[in-house]
Motif scaffolding. Structure first.
Motif, PDB file in Angstrom:
ATOM      1  N   THR A 191      -0.666   5.017   5.321  1.00 59.05           N
ATOM      2  CA  THR A 191      -0.483   3.620   5.697  1.00 59.05           C
ATOM      3  C   THR A 191      -0.692   3.426   7.193  1.00 59.05           C
ATOM      4  O   THR A 191      -1.297   2.430   7.619  1.00 59.05           O
ATOM      5  CB  THR A 191       0.928   3.148   5.302  1.00 59.05           C
ATOM      6  OG1 THR A 191       1.157   3.440   3.916  1.00 59.05           O
ATOM      7  CG2 THR A 191       1.086   1.655   5.537  1.00 59.05           C
ATOM      8  N   VAL A 192      -0.201   4.367   7.998  1.00 61.16           N
ATOM      9  CA  VAL A 192      -0.417   4.293   9.446  1.00 61.16           C
ATOM     10  C   VAL A 192      -1.912   4.299   9.757  1.00 61.16           C
ATOM     11  O   VAL A 192      -2.401   3.523  10.592  1.00 61.16           O
ATOM     12  CB  VAL A 192       0.277   5.472  10.154  1.00 61.16           C
ATOM     13  CG1 VAL A 192      -0.211   5.615  11.596  1.00 61.16           C
ATOM     14  CG2 VAL A 192       1.788   5.280  10.142  1.00 61.16           C
ATOM     15  N   GLY A 193      -2.657   5.165   9.074  1.00 61.47           N
ATOM     16  CA  GLY A 193      -4.107   5.221   9.280  1.00 61.47           C
ATOM     17  C   GLY A 193      -4.795   3.912   8.952  1.00 61.47           C
ATOM     18  O   GLY A 193      -5.694   3.458   9.673  1.00 61.47           O
ATOM     19  N   ASP A 239       2.829   1.538  -3.415  1.00 62.25           N
ATOM     20  CA  ASP A 239       1.930   1.950  -4.502  1.00 62.25           C
ATOM     21  C   ASP A 239       1.526   3.408  -4.347  1.00 62.25           C
ATOM     22  O   ASP A 239       1.435   4.158  -5.334  1.00 62.25           O
ATOM     23  CB  ASP A 239       0.691   1.048  -4.498  1.00 62.25           C
ATOM     24  CG  ASP A 239      -0.236   1.344  -5.669  1.00 62.25           C
ATOM     25  OD1 ASP A 239       0.196   1.160  -6.832  1.00 62.25           O
ATOM     26  OD2 ASP A 239      -1.381   1.765  -5.427  1.00 62.25           O
ATOM     27  N   CYS A 240       1.306   3.825  -3.105  1.00 62.29           N
ATOM     28  CA  CYS A 240       0.940   5.217  -2.844  1.00 62.29           C
ATOM     29  C   CYS A 240       2.057   6.164  -3.265  1.00 62.29           C
ATOM     30  O   CYS A 240       1.807   7.183  -3.914  1.00 62.29           O
ATOM     31  CB  CYS A 240       0.622   5.387  -1.356  1.00 62.29           C
ATOM     32  SG  CYS A 240       0.306   7.095  -0.847  1.00 62.29           S
ATOM     33  N   VAL A 241       3.300   5.824  -2.901  1.00 57.36           N
ATOM     34  CA  VAL A 241       4.441   6.664  -3.272  1.00 57.36           C
ATOM     35  C   VAL A 241       4.595   6.730  -4.783  1.00 57.36           C
ATOM     36  O   VAL A 241       4.843   7.811  -5.355  1.00 57.36           O
ATOM     37  CB  VAL A 241       5.737   6.129  -2.624  1.00 57.36           C
ATOM     38  CG1 VAL A 241       6.953   6.889  -3.154  1.00 57.36           C
ATOM     39  CG2 VAL A 241       5.666   6.253  -1.104  1.00 57.36           C
ATOM     40  N   LEU A 242       4.420   5.588  -5.448  1.00 60.11           N
ATOM     41  CA  LEU A 242       4.557   5.542  -6.908  1.00 60.11           C
ATOM     42  C   LEU A 242       3.522   6.428  -7.583  1.00 60.11           C
ATOM     43  O   LEU A 242       3.845   7.223  -8.479  1.00 60.11           O
ATOM     44  CB  LEU A 242       4.421   4.095  -7.390  1.00 60.11           C
ATOM     45  CG  LEU A 242       4.505   3.884  -8.909  1.00 60.11           C
ATOM     46  CD1 LEU A 242       5.883   4.307  -9.415  1.00 60.11           C
ATOM     47  CD2 LEU A 242       4.224   2.428  -9.260  1.00 60.11           C
ATOM     48  N   ARG A 243       2.266   6.317  -7.160  1.00 58.00           N
ATOM     49  CA  ARG A 243       1.197   7.115  -7.765  1.00 58.00           C
ATOM     50  C   ARG A 243       1.358   8.602  -7.448  1.00 58.00           C
ATOM     51  O   ARG A 243       1.140   9.462  -8.308  1.00 58.00           O
ATOM     52  CB  ARG A 243      -0.168   6.623  -7.280  1.00 58.00           C
ATOM     53  CG  ARG A 243      -0.525   5.230  -7.786  1.00 58.00           C
ATOM     54  CD  ARG A 243      -1.864   4.770  -7.219  1.00 58.00           C
ATOM     55  NE  ARG A 243      -2.208   3.436  -7.710  1.00 58.00           N
ATOM     56  CZ  ARG A 243      -2.850   3.217  -8.863  1.00 58.00           C
ATOM     57  NH1 ARG A 243      -3.205   4.253  -9.624  1.00 58.00           N
ATOM     58  NH2 ARG A 243      -3.129   1.986  -9.246  1.00 58.00           N
ATOM     59  N   CYS A 244       1.724   8.901  -6.198  1.00 59.24           N
ATOM     60  CA  CYS A 244       1.928  10.298  -5.809  1.00 59.24           C
ATOM     61  C   CYS A 244       3.051  10.925  -6.632  1.00 59.24           C
ATOM     62  O   CYS A 244       2.951  12.066  -7.083  1.00 59.24           O
ATOM     63  CB  CYS A 244       2.241  10.375  -4.319  1.00 59.24           C
ATOM     64  SG  CYS A 244       2.600  12.040  -3.712  1.00 59.24           S
ATOM     65  N   VAL A 299       0.837  -1.212   0.000  1.00 58.17           N
ATOM     66  CA  VAL A 299       0.000   0.000   0.000  1.00 58.17           C
ATOM     67  C   VAL A 299       0.863   1.249   0.000  1.00 58.17           C
ATOM     68  O   VAL A 299       0.612   2.200  -0.757  1.00 58.17           O
ATOM     69  CB  VAL A 299      -0.947   0.003   1.227  1.00 58.17           C
ATOM     70  CG1 VAL A 299      -1.683   1.340   1.330  1.00 58.17           C
ATOM     71  CG2 VAL A 299      -1.931  -1.148   1.136  1.00 58.17           C
ATOM     72  N   TYR A 300       1.898   1.238   0.833  1.00 59.36           N
ATOM     73  CA  TYR A 300       2.796   2.389   0.915  1.00 59.36           C
ATOM     74  C   TYR A 300       3.559   2.587  -0.387  1.00 59.36           C
ATOM     75  O   TYR A 300       3.634   3.703  -0.918  1.00 59.36           O
ATOM     76  CB  TYR A 300       3.766   2.187   2.078  1.00 59.36           C
ATOM     77  CG  TYR A 300       4.887   3.196   2.118  1.00 59.36           C
ATOM     78  CD1 TYR A 300       4.681   4.479   2.609  1.00 59.36           C
ATOM     79  CD2 TYR A 300       6.166   2.850   1.656  1.00 59.36           C
ATOM     80  CE1 TYR A 300       5.715   5.407   2.644  1.00 59.36           C
ATOM     81  CE2 TYR A 300       7.196   3.769   1.686  1.00 59.36           C
ATOM     82  CZ  TYR A 300       6.968   5.042   2.183  1.00 59.36           C
ATOM     83  OH  TYR A 300       8.000   5.959   2.200  1.00 59.36           O
TER      84      TYR A 300
END
Length: 269
Positions: A76-78, A31-36, A28-29
């Motif tokens: 990701t923490v959330g 993928d989030c960094v990649l998309r951001c 999740v983290y």
């Protein structure tokens, strides 16, 4: 990796360490960094980021990708908290630090500042061992302390060279610092116990060594930061602040004792 983790567990009681922290490896983290990075760190998105970036963050070298990592960390923490899981560790640390290079490192996490933070920590411990050698042996045998000091410099040079030129191994660095920390503890504490009858002030040194060693276990812990600010590493640094006043008091008392007890000035080569 398994061998390194087992060694750490046996020597330091530390959790398994890897080149990346658990949070960094989360899909999740990542993928989030990649998309951001794709959406916000190029073209109009990058221009928007730069135009709204505070000047102090710009001066610290905070990039758009760094911002993505920060925001995705909290996302990701959330998700972890929402699902009832233990909060993972990100980037190997989440902390505040009062010492200079640690302050620089936590202000701007780069390969250089990380290495300086770790290398300076090792230097502090080795310097304490050298001071112990000077106090226990060097006053009567200056040549011994001088040779030992050169040995410690070679040891530090080898340690820094390996981590800089061969492989920056977090597990090895932890084991190395735990090992020299134990040498420092045993040597100082042994001297204090041996000299307690004739040097009443050495209790201060003994207490300092025991407290520092006890508080060092905070460095081996990993729990979610209190108020999302104070993690184990930050609490360790805060806790060590008053200890240095006690050690300074010991140094003053011991220096006054040496001045009274020594008829001629002491000089180290």
């Amino acid at each position: 990796m398994a061998g390194r983790t087992t060694l750490l567990a046996l020597l330091a009681g530390a959790a398994a360490l890897a080149d990346a922290s658990q949070g960094d490896r989360e899909p999740v983290y990542r993928d989030c960094v990649l998309r951001c990075d794709e959406w916000n760190c190029s073209g109009a998105g990058l221009q928007h980021f730069r135009s709204h970036q505070p000047i102090y963050m710009s001066l610290a070298g905070w990039t758009c990708r760094d911002d993505c990592k920060y925001e995705c960390m909290w996302l990701t923490v959330g998700l972890y908290l929402q699902e009832g899981y233990r909060v993972p560790q990100f980037h190997g640390k989440v902390s505040l630090n009062a010492w200079f290079w640690s302050t620089v490192f936590h202000t701007r996490d780069t390969s250089l500042t990380e290495k300086m933070d770790y290398f300076c920590a090792s230097t502090v411990i080795l310097h304490s061992i050298y001071l112990c050698c000077v106090r226990t042996l060097g006053l009567q045998r200056p040549a011994v302390a001088s040779v030992f000091g050169r040995f410690l410099l070679l040891l530090l040079a080898a340690h820094v060279s390996y981590l800089s030129l061969v492989h920056f191994d977090y597990g090895y660095n932890m084991v190395a610092n735990v090992a020299i920390g134990l040498v420092n503890l045993v040597w100082w504490l042994g001297w204090c116990l041996w000299n307690q009858p004739r040097l009443p002030h050495v209790w201060k040194c003994a207490v300092v060594m025991l407290l520092l060693q006890g508080l060092a276990f905070l460095e081996l812990l990993d729990f979610p930061p209190i108020f999302w600010v104070l993690d184990a590493h930050a609490i360790w640094h805060i806790s060590t602040i008053p200890i240095h006043f006690l050690f300074f008091s010991f140094v003053m008392d011991d220096s006054l004792y040496l001045l009274k007890d020594t008829p001629v000035p002491l000089k180290m080569e």
